[in-house]
Scaffold this active site. Structure first.
Site, PDB file in Angstrom:
ATOM      1  N   TYR A 252       3.317  11.708  -1.725  1.00 57.18           N
ATOM      2  CA  TYR A 252       3.807  10.409  -2.720  1.00 57.18           C
ATOM      3  C   TYR A 252       4.297  10.962  -3.609  1.00 57.18           C
ATOM      4  O   TYR A 252       5.106  10.016  -4.174  1.00 57.18           O
ATOM      5  CB  TYR A 252       2.189  10.694  -2.835  1.00 57.18           C
ATOM      6  CG  TYR A 252       1.467  10.309  -4.398  1.00 57.18           C
ATOM      7  CD1 TYR A 252       1.066   8.845  -4.409  1.00 57.18           C
ATOM      8  CD2 TYR A 252       1.545  10.402  -5.287  1.00 57.18           C
ATOM      9  CE1 TYR A 252       0.988   7.828  -5.216  1.00 57.18           C
ATOM     10  CE2 TYR A 252       1.658   9.957  -6.142  1.00 57.18           C
ATOM     11  CZ  TYR A 252       0.764   8.587  -7.047  1.00 57.18           C
ATOM     12  OH  TYR A 252       0.056   8.089  -7.345  1.00 57.18           O
TER      13      TYR A 252
ATOM     14  N   SER B 269       5.091   7.892 -10.986  1.00 59.33           N
ATOM     15  CA  SER B 269       3.838   8.218 -11.976  1.00 59.33           C
ATOM     16  C   SER B 269       4.424   9.984 -12.553  1.00 59.33           C
ATOM     17  O   SER B 269       4.678  10.817 -12.293  1.00 59.33           O
ATOM     18  CB  SER B 269       3.026   9.227 -10.448  1.00 59.33           C
ATOM     19  OG  SER B 269       2.234   9.987 -10.486  1.00 59.33           O
TER      20      SER B 269
HETATM   21  P1  NAD Z   1      -5.724   0.569  -6.715  1.00 59.61           P
HETATM   22  O1  NAD Z   1      -5.637   1.624  -5.465  1.00 59.61           O
HETATM   23  O2  NAD Z   1      -6.944   0.826  -7.680  1.00 59.61           O
HETATM   24  O3  NAD Z   1      -4.055  -0.248  -6.395  1.00 59.61           O
HETATM   25  C1  NAD Z   1      -3.226  -0.721  -5.813  1.00 59.61           C
HETATM   26  C2  NAD Z   1      -2.879  -1.872  -5.677  1.00 59.61           C
HETATM   27  O4  NAD Z   1      -1.784  -2.067  -4.129  1.00 59.61           O
HETATM   28  C3  NAD Z   1      -3.919  -2.365  -4.895  1.00 59.61           C
HETATM   29  O5  NAD Z   1      -3.640  -4.074  -5.068  1.00 59.61           O
HETATM   30  C4  NAD Z   1      -3.967  -2.501  -3.285  1.00 59.61           C
HETATM   31  O6  NAD Z   1      -3.871  -4.278  -2.762  1.00 59.61           O
HETATM   32  C5  NAD Z   1      -2.110  -3.121  -3.213  1.00 59.61           C
HETATM   33  N1  NAD Z   1      -1.473  -2.362  -2.324  1.00 59.61           N
HETATM   34  C6  NAD Z   1      -1.695  -1.443  -1.406  1.00 59.61           C
HETATM   35  N2  NAD Z   1      -1.997  -1.574  -0.636  1.00 59.61           N
HETATM   36  C7  NAD Z   1      -0.432  -2.487  -0.776  1.00 59.61           C
HETATM   37  C8  NAD Z   1       0.567  -2.775   0.627  1.00 59.61           C
HETATM   38  N3  NAD Z   1       0.227  -2.645   1.895  1.00 59.61           N
HETATM   39  N4  NAD Z   1       1.004  -4.093   0.297  1.00 59.61           N
HETATM   40  C9  NAD Z   1       0.867  -5.500  -1.563  1.00 59.61           C
HETATM   41  N5  NAD Z   1       0.003  -4.183  -1.959  1.00 59.61           N
HETATM   42  C10 NAD Z   1      -0.640  -2.930  -1.610  1.00 59.61           C
HETATM   43  O7  NAD Z   1      -4.257   1.696  -7.166  1.00 59.61           O
HETATM   44  P2  NAD Z   1      -3.845   2.419  -9.089  1.00 59.61           P
HETATM   45  O8  NAD Z   1      -4.800   3.460  -9.115  1.00 59.61           O
HETATM   46  O9  NAD Z   1      -3.548   0.977  -9.574  1.00 59.61           O
HETATM   47  O10 NAD Z   1      -2.419   2.597  -8.402  1.00 59.61           O
HETATM   48  C11 NAD Z   1      -0.785   1.848  -9.048  1.00 59.61           C
HETATM   49  C12 NAD Z   1       0.198   2.477  -8.467  1.00 59.61           C
HETATM   50  O11 NAD Z   1      -0.059   3.652  -9.888  1.00 59.61           O
HETATM   51  C13 NAD Z   1       0.702   3.119  -7.963  1.00 59.61           C
HETATM   52  O12 NAD Z   1       1.817   2.685  -7.704  1.00 59.61           O
HETATM   53  C14 NAD Z   1       0.000   4.300  -8.172  1.00 59.61           C
HETATM   54  O13 NAD Z   1       0.754   5.368  -7.515  1.00 59.61           O
HETATM   55  C15 NAD Z   1       0.688   4.540  -9.402  1.00 59.61           C
HETATM   56  N6  NAD Z   1      -0.604   5.758 -10.250  1.00 59.61           N
HETATM   57  C16 NAD Z   1      -1.696   5.817 -10.627  1.00 59.61           C
HETATM   58  C17 NAD Z   1      -2.171   6.724 -10.900  1.00 59.61           C
HETATM   59  C18 NAD Z   1      -3.771   6.646 -11.084  1.00 59.61           C
HETATM   60  O14 NAD Z   1      -4.259   7.769 -12.080  1.00 59.61           O
HETATM   61  N7  NAD Z   1      -4.332   5.789 -10.929  1.00 59.61           N
HETATM   62  C19 NAD Z   1      -1.312   7.754 -11.513  1.00 59.61           C
HETATM   63  C20 NAD Z   1       0.646   7.374 -11.704  1.00 59.61           C
HETATM   64  C21 NAD Z   1       1.010   6.665 -10.544  1.00 59.61           C
END
Ligand code: NAD
Length: 261
Positions: A156, A143
């Site tokens: 985080y 991130s």
């Molecule tokens: P999201 O909540 O849409 O998706 C997260 C996914 O992880 C979902 O499919 C959920 O079911 C799964 N998950 C959660 N807990 C779990 C567990 N215990 N075991 C297996 N799967 C699990 O989130 P997102 O925004 O798509 O985030 C995805 C990644 O990208 C994360 O690592 C997040 O930190 C990172 N990220 C997101 C952003 C953003 O702005 N959305 C920015 C930087 C980094």
């Protein structure tokens, strides 16, 4: 070499960025394993939809990424299903926003387990398979918070900085092999994870929704636009391509300029 017919495991891929990456790799011909912690018909249906849309093979495998053993079993099951694991995308992640003194210990432990430790366990399980196949790509979704901090996100930010450290070690341990490991650092992407933070940020900062989006989220992102899941899918596909064979141990920002400031 492209990702065509490669077997890709994407953790946490039933929504948001993980789903976008699975879709992006499947569109380019990879066989994809989707994952989350639940085992509902809807989860399996997401894999069927990707297969129908792209004509790539896709399968859903349940595994809770907060459980070390389950992380390793996910890799074993993926290899049983498709014969190998060539691409590993450690994407599963959760968020919780609170001042340090109020931050619940259970939330800290869950974020470290899912956002950081799971990547260690899946990597440890997948690496021998990649070595045996003589090719491998690992992409860890960190991130902008893996490179800089924000208040109220202690677990985080710690986990995402840790992911970049793990990425560098894996890259060095595989440097002389046709295997790479990189981190991708998205800025804000409007996924369920971000939607869920809005009420928490509204409470922590005493702001309304629009003000949180404008002044807290996109305030850090000079482009003033959310990055998209399709852009993340394309970035990961590039890192899995032959053109990226000498890119290893890096953290690639997809953040509209956030970390340039
Ligand atoms: P999201 O909540 O849409 O998706 C997260 C996914 O992880 C979902 O499919 C959920 O079911 C799964 N998950 C959660 N807990 C779990 C567990 N215990 N075991 C297996 N799967 C699990 O989130 P997102 O925004 O798509 O985030 C995805 C990644 O990208 C994360 O690592 C997040 O930190 C990172 N990220 C997101 C952003 C953003 O702005 N959305 C920015 C930087 C980094």
């Amino acid at each position: 070499m492209s990702v065509k017919d490669k077997v890709a495991v994407i953790t946490g891929s039933t929504s948001g960025i993980g789903l976008g990456i699975a879709q992006g790799l499947a569109e380019r011909g990879a066989r994809v394993v989707l994952n989350s912690y639940s085992d509902k018909d809807e989860d399996h249906a997401i894999a069927s939809e990707i297969a129908a849309k792209t004509s790539a093979q896709a399968r859903y495998i349940q595994a809770d990424m907060s459980d070390a053993e389950a992380c390793r079993v996910l890799i074993e099951k993926a290899a049983e299903a498709f014969g190998s694991v060539d691409i590993l995308v450690n994407n599963a992640g959760i968020q919780f926003v609170s001042k340090i003194e109020d931050f619940p210990t259970a939330r800290w432990d869950a974020i470290i387990a899912i956002n950081l430790s799971s990547a260690f366990h899946t990597t440890a399980a997948a690496l021998p398979l990649m070595r045996r196949a003589g090719w491998g790509r690992m992409v860890n979704i960190s991130s902008a918070h893996g490179l800089s901090a924000s208040p109220f996100k202690s677990a985080y930010v710690a986990a995402k900085h840790g992911v970049i450290g793990l990425t560098k070690v894996v890259a060095l341990e595989t440097a002389e092999e046709p295997i790479t490991c990189n981190a991708v650092c998205p800025g804000y992407v409007l996924t369920p994870l971000v939607e869920d933070q809005i009420p928490e940020q509204m409470k922590a900062r005493n702001m309304d929704r629009e003000t949180v989006i404008r002044e807290v989220m996109l305030e850090r992102q000079p482009s003033r636009e959310f990055a998209t899941v399709e852009q993340l899918g394309g970035t990961v596909a590039f890192l899995c391509s032959d053109d990226a064979a000498q890119i290893t141990g890096t953290a690639i920002s997809v953040d509209g300029g956030w970390t340039a400031t």
